[in-house]
Design an enzyme around this catalytic site. Structure first.
Site, PDB file in Angstrom:
ATOM      1  N   MET A  27       0.854  -1.189   0.000  1.00 31.45           N
ATOM      2  CA  MET A  27       0.000   0.000   0.000  1.00 31.45           C
ATOM      3  C   MET A  27       0.885   1.232   0.000  1.00 31.45           C
ATOM      4  O   MET A  27       1.774   1.375   0.854  1.00 31.45           O
ATOM      5  CB  MET A  27      -0.933   0.001   1.212  1.00 31.45           C
ATOM      6  CG  MET A  27      -2.017  -1.057   1.160  1.00 31.45           C
ATOM      7  SD  MET A  27      -3.103  -1.027   2.620  1.00 31.45           S
ATOM      8  CE  MET A  27      -2.031  -1.815   3.843  1.00 31.45           C
ATOM      9  N   ALA A  28       0.640   2.110  -0.975  1.00 33.07           N
ATOM     10  CA  ALA A  28       1.462   3.307  -1.143  1.00 33.07           C
ATOM     11  C   ALA A  28       1.424   4.169   0.105  1.00 33.07           C
ATOM     12  O   ALA A  28       0.359   4.481   0.636  1.00 33.07           O
ATOM     13  CB  ALA A  28       0.969   4.104  -2.346  1.00 33.07           C
ATOM     14  N   GLN A  82       7.438  -5.221  -4.326  1.00 31.34           N
ATOM     15  CA  GLN A  82       6.454  -5.153  -5.403  1.00 31.34           C
ATOM     16  C   GLN A  82       6.917  -4.144  -6.447  1.00 31.34           C
ATOM     17  O   GLN A  82       7.242  -2.997  -6.121  1.00 31.34           O
ATOM     18  CB  GLN A  82       5.065  -4.751  -4.924  1.00 31.34           C
ATOM     19  CG  GLN A  82       4.065  -4.905  -6.089  1.00 31.34           C
ATOM     20  CD  GLN A  82       2.676  -4.368  -5.792  1.00 31.34           C
ATOM     21  OE1 GLN A  82       2.496  -3.182  -5.611  1.00 31.34           O
ATOM     22  NE2 GLN A  82       1.700  -5.255  -5.798  1.00 31.34           N
ATOM     23  N   CYS A 113      -3.365  -1.776  -9.254  1.00 31.07           N
ATOM     24  CA  CYS A 113      -3.572  -0.400  -8.807  1.00 31.07           C
ATOM     25  C   CYS A 113      -4.611   0.306  -9.684  1.00 31.07           C
ATOM     26  O   CYS A 113      -4.491   0.313 -10.912  1.00 31.07           O
ATOM     27  CB  CYS A 113      -2.261   0.376  -8.852  1.00 31.07           C
ATOM     28  SG  CYS A 113      -2.401   2.070  -8.228  1.00 31.07           S
ATOM     29  N   ASN A 215      -7.968 -11.472  -1.938  1.00 31.11           N
ATOM     30  CA  ASN A 215      -7.819 -10.139  -1.353  1.00 31.11           C
ATOM     31  C   ASN A 215      -9.155  -9.410  -1.451  1.00 31.11           C
ATOM     32  O   ASN A 215      -9.841  -9.502  -2.470  1.00 31.11           O
ATOM     33  CB  ASN A 215      -6.716  -9.378  -2.107  1.00 31.11           C
ATOM     34  CG  ASN A 215      -6.538  -7.950  -1.636  1.00 31.11           C
ATOM     35  OD1 ASN A 215      -6.372  -7.049  -2.456  1.00 31.11           O
ATOM     36  ND2 ASN A 215      -6.548  -7.712  -0.348  1.00 31.11           N
ATOM     37  N   GLY A 216      -9.498  -8.694  -0.396  1.00 30.10           N
ATOM     38  CA  GLY A 216     -10.710  -7.884  -0.415  1.00 30.10           C
ATOM     39  C   GLY A 216     -11.642  -8.171   0.741  1.00 30.10           C
ATOM     40  O   GLY A 216     -12.092  -9.297   0.917  1.00 30.10           O
ATOM     41  N   ASP A 217     -11.897  -7.147   1.558  1.00 35.16           N
ATOM     42  CA  ASP A 217     -12.855  -7.215   2.665  1.00 35.16           C
ATOM     43  C   ASP A 217     -12.447  -8.195   3.755  1.00 35.16           C
ATOM     44  O   ASP A 217     -13.285  -8.895   4.336  1.00 35.16           O
ATOM     45  CB  ASP A 217     -14.262  -7.546   2.162  1.00 35.16           C
ATOM     46  CG  ASP A 217     -14.842  -6.447   1.277  1.00 35.16           C
ATOM     47  OD1 ASP A 217     -14.230  -5.357   1.217  1.00 35.16           O
ATOM     48  OD2 ASP A 217     -15.884  -6.665   0.657  1.00 35.16           O
ATOM     49  N   GLY A 239      -5.056  -5.884   3.106  1.00 33.33           N
ATOM     50  CA  GLY A 239      -4.716  -4.491   2.827  1.00 33.33           C
ATOM     51  C   GLY A 239      -5.329  -3.563   3.845  1.00 33.33           C
ATOM     52  O   GLY A 239      -4.841  -3.415   4.966  1.00 33.33           O
TER      53      GLY A 239
END
Length: 382
Positions: A27-28, A82, A113, A215-217, A239
């Site tokens: 994560m940026a 990454q 992204c 990935n997600g939630d 994330g």
């Protein structure tokens, strides 16, 4: 201590065993060395923790900021980078540089992204639509990686009419990629709506040859176990769920090792972690003030759900020294317990966005003539 389900099989990323099968998502501006340190401390060093997005052009050109971002603490093993790139030749050079200079032990490629400055150049979640370009990048990366495993992280597609993840998964297998991670949203969704875990299950069925990570939630450890049960995926990528919650990785270890132990820190403990996070940032940057300023974006995430007045939140969000931050934290009601319902969504939640793409990008998924080396970003970190 109550025992739950038996531990799940080991996740292998090339020569590396990842147990529990949990990966910190790049994560940026977030997954820099200090934040990775916190997460590793809570997990007891278990799991895989990936750097911020590193632009291949900036790496090859030895950009000063990029060279700082690829610094790993001696305790980080395996070291995971990454990379972002749109030019196969530049990606190949960056991977070769990582191998030759022993800069990392694992390379992940960013095809997920959704931010406009990336997709407008044909990168990130826009790139898998151009199947030949995706294949060329993966070929260059794998062929230059030697013994280092190469993985990819991607989204379902650009939007509901332009899905790419099944084709991308098959191309990844054919080009020798070690594992694929799927965020169950399209680029158009950004971080809105609900992640499509069914897509993760479909990808697992489509590419049984390699590990598939979902990935997600994932907002708590039990979400991770549920995702694996429901989708059959081999591991999870976390994330936004760990924003202001680095102890989530301790919970994940407990969940996958079959115990009910979960951390629910009161505000006193949270304040201690906040101060340590800011301290680590100052040490990493080499300037206390800049470290505290960089920490400001984390304040609301850490304090979500706690009773902290709006004026105090504003004061905490403009601190510029560790002494000031510590003093203001001590003014809070530190005896507050962990609040109910504090594990929900954090970070960006926007959705249904128009995806900014290069002119004519969607006309032909096999025409890559519009992509040039000039499309490479020249700075890292997103």
């Amino acid at each position: 201590m109550t025992t739950l389900a038996p531990a799940l099989p080991l996740l292998r990323i090339g020569p590396h065993t990842v147990q529990p099968p949990v990966v910190l998502a790049p994560m940026a501006g977030i997954t820099n060395a200090p934040f990775r340190t916190l997460c590793r401390e809570f997990s007891g060093g278990k799991g895989l923790f990936v750097s911020e997005m590193i632009t291949t052009r900036a790496l090859v050109e030895r950009n000063e900021k990029t060279m700082q971002l690829i610094h790993f603490d001696a305790s980080e093993t395996p070291r995971s980078i990454q990379l972002y790139g749109v030019d196969p030749v530049t990606v190949g050079k960056a991977v070769r540089m990582i191998v030759d200079e022993d800069l990392a032990d694992h390379i992940d490629l960013n095809f997920g992204c959704p931010v406009p400055k990336v997709t407008r150049k044909g990168g990130g979640s826009a790139l898998p639509y151009k199947r030949p370009l995706l294949r060329a990048i993966l070929h260059q990366a794998v062929s230059h990686a030697g013994d280092l495993p190469v993985t990819i992280k991607m989204r379902k597609g650009i939007d509901d009419d332009h899905m790419t993840y099944l084709d991308a998964g098959r191309i990844a297998v054919e080009e020798g990629v070690t594992a694929v991670a799927l965020h169950g949203r399209t680029a158009a969704q950004h971080y809105g709506g609900t992640a499509d875990w069914d897509a993760i299950a479909r990808l697992k069925e489509h590419v049984p040859e390699i590990p598939v990570l979902g990935n997600g939630d994932i907002w708590c450890a039990d979400d991770a176990r549920r995702m694996m049960r429901e989708t059959g995926c081999d591991g999870v990528v976390v994330g936004r769920g760990c924003l202001g919650r680095p102890w989530l990785f301790g919970d994940l270890v407990s969940a996958f090792e079959g115990t009910e132990t979960r951390q629910a820190p009161g505000l006193r403990k949270v304040a201690e972690v906040m101060l340590r996070h800011a301290t680590l940032l100052g040490e990493w940057i080499g300037d206390e003030t800049r470290g505290v300023i960089d920490f400001r974006k984390h304040v609301a995430w850490y304090l979500k759900g706690f009773s902290v007045g709006s004026e105090m939140r504003k004061r905490l969000a403009v601190t510029s020294s560790l002494e000031e931050l510590g003093g203001q934290l001590r003014e809070l009601d530190l005896d507050q317990p962990w609040p109910d319902g504090a594990d929900g969504p954090r970070g960006r939640t926007s959705g249904n966005n128009r995806v900014v793409l290069p002119d004519g990008w969607l006309k032909d998924p096999y025409d890559c003539a519009g992509v040039s080396p000039d499309a490479e970003l020249d700075t890292s970190g997103g």
